[in-house]
Design an enzyme around this catalytic site. Sequence first.
Site, PDB file in Angstrom:
ATOM      1  N   HIS A 146      -7.099  -5.778   2.149  1.00  0.00           N
ATOM      2  CA  HIS A 146      -5.982  -5.204   2.899  1.00  0.00           C
ATOM      3  C   HIS A 146      -5.432  -6.265   3.845  1.00  0.00           C
ATOM      4  CE1 HIS A 146      -6.971  -0.819   2.118  1.00  0.00           C
ATOM      5  NE2 HIS A 146      -8.145  -1.365   1.833  1.00  0.00           N
ATOM      6  N   ASN A 193     -12.955  -3.063   2.537  1.00  0.00           N
ATOM      7  CA  ASN A 193     -13.911  -1.980   2.678  1.00  0.00           C
ATOM      8  C   ASN A 193     -14.891  -2.120   1.518  1.00  0.00           C
ATOM      9  OD1 ASN A 193     -12.597  -0.759   4.933  1.00  0.00           O
ATOM     10  ND2 ASN A 193     -11.090   0.132   3.544  1.00  0.00           N
ATOM     11  N   ASP A 202       0.856  -1.192   0.000  1.00  0.00           N
ATOM     12  CA  ASP A 202       0.000   0.000   0.000  1.00  0.00           C
ATOM     13  C   ASP A 202       0.892   1.242   0.000  1.00  0.00           C
ATOM     14  OD1 ASP A 202      -3.219   0.557   0.937  1.00  0.00           O
ATOM     15  OD2 ASP A 202      -1.795   2.229   1.076  1.00  0.00           O
ATOM     16  N   ILE A 203       0.525   2.214  -0.823  1.00  0.00           N
ATOM     17  CA  ILE A 203       1.331   3.426  -0.972  1.00  0.00           C
ATOM     18  C   ILE A 203       1.266   4.324   0.270  1.00  0.00           C
ATOM     19  CG2 ILE A 203      -0.369   5.022  -1.983  1.00  0.00           C
ATOM     20  CD1 ILE A 203       1.666   5.541  -4.229  1.00  0.00           C
ATOM     21  N   HIS A 223     -10.228  -5.258  -3.511  1.00  0.00           N
ATOM     22  CA  HIS A 223      -8.904  -5.533  -2.939  1.00  0.00           C
ATOM     23  C   HIS A 223      -9.049  -5.852  -1.464  1.00  0.00           C
ATOM     24  CE1 HIS A 223      -9.803  -1.243  -2.707  1.00  0.00           C
ATOM     25  NE2 HIS A 223      -9.116  -1.207  -1.587  1.00  0.00           N
TER      26      HIS A 223
HETATM   27  P1  AMP Z   1      -9.768   1.430   0.006  1.00  0.00           P
HETATM   28  O1  AMP Z   1      -9.892   2.763   0.721  1.00  0.00           O
HETATM   29  O2  AMP Z   1     -10.226   0.259   0.824  1.00  0.00           O
HETATM   30  O3  AMP Z   1     -10.424   1.492  -1.367  1.00  0.00           O
HETATM   31  O4  AMP Z   1      -8.228   1.195  -0.197  1.00  0.00           O
HETATM   32  C1  AMP Z   1      -7.481   1.793  -1.199  1.00  0.00           C
HETATM   33  C2  AMP Z   1      -6.047   1.687  -0.785  1.00  0.00           C
HETATM   34  O5  AMP Z   1      -5.247   1.832  -1.931  1.00  0.00           O
HETATM   35  C3  AMP Z   1      -5.606   2.760   0.223  1.00  0.00           C
HETATM   36  O6  AMP Z   1      -5.088   2.128   1.384  1.00  0.00           O
HETATM   37  C4  AMP Z   1      -4.531   3.535  -0.550  1.00  0.00           C
HETATM   38  O7  AMP Z   1      -3.474   3.961   0.274  1.00  0.00           O
HETATM   39  C5  AMP Z   1      -4.064   2.523  -1.575  1.00  0.00           C
HETATM   40  N1  AMP Z   1      -3.513   3.062  -2.815  1.00  0.00           N
HETATM   41  C6  AMP Z   1      -3.999   4.071  -3.578  1.00  0.00           C
HETATM   42  N2  AMP Z   1      -3.245   4.254  -4.676  1.00  0.00           N
HETATM   43  C7  AMP Z   1      -2.249   3.332  -4.600  1.00  0.00           C
HETATM   44  C8  AMP Z   1      -1.119   3.007  -5.434  1.00  0.00           C
HETATM   45  N3  AMP Z   1      -0.867   3.679  -6.559  1.00  0.00           N
HETATM   46  N4  AMP Z   1      -0.293   2.019  -5.041  1.00  0.00           N
HETATM   47  C9  AMP Z   1      -0.527   1.336  -3.893  1.00  0.00           C
HETATM   48  N5  AMP Z   1      -1.569   1.582  -3.075  1.00  0.00           N
HETATM   49  C10 AMP Z   1      -2.421   2.573  -3.415  1.00  0.00           C
END
Ligand code: AMP
Length: 111
Positions: free
Chosen positions: A100, A85, A29-30, A98
């Site tokens: 987590h 989520n 995760d970024i 996805h």
């Molecule tokens: P959600 O809020 O459950 O949809 O999770 C989305 C997740 O994706 C968040 O934890 C973000 O930090 C992560 N995220 C967004 N863009 C990227 C990216 N380019 N690379 C890796 N993780 C990302």
Amino acid sequence: MSSIFKKIIEGEIPADKVFENERILAIKDINPAAPVHLLIIPKKEIATLQDMSEEDRGLLPEIVEVAQKLAAEYGVADGYRLLVNNGSSAGQTIFHLHFHLIGGRALGAMA
Ligand code: AMP
């Protein structure tokens, strides 16, 4: 419109990949919420958990297997969360399913 995860799956955007096969990609995760924060992403475009069809649900055992493998690899097998989520009111921001995988610190109670 393709989500950012579709672009990562297709190699249009870089990501820190930790696992990949024909069906599943896992990345770091970024914006990590804990020392270990990985995202396990089915390559098929499925918007939400709630949108999973019976066929899509066939992916779940493999997703759990990848989670177990990564949890062991990242040293958190004894304590981690695997969560989805589902929908914006639950905090979903990217509408490509996805999971987590979060660990590496005391996670406290769920909200
Ligand atoms: P959600 O809020 O459950 O949809 O999770 C989305 C997740 O994706 C968040 O934890 C973000 O930090 C992560 N995220 C967004 N863009 C990227 C990216 N380019 N690379 C890796 N993780 C990302």
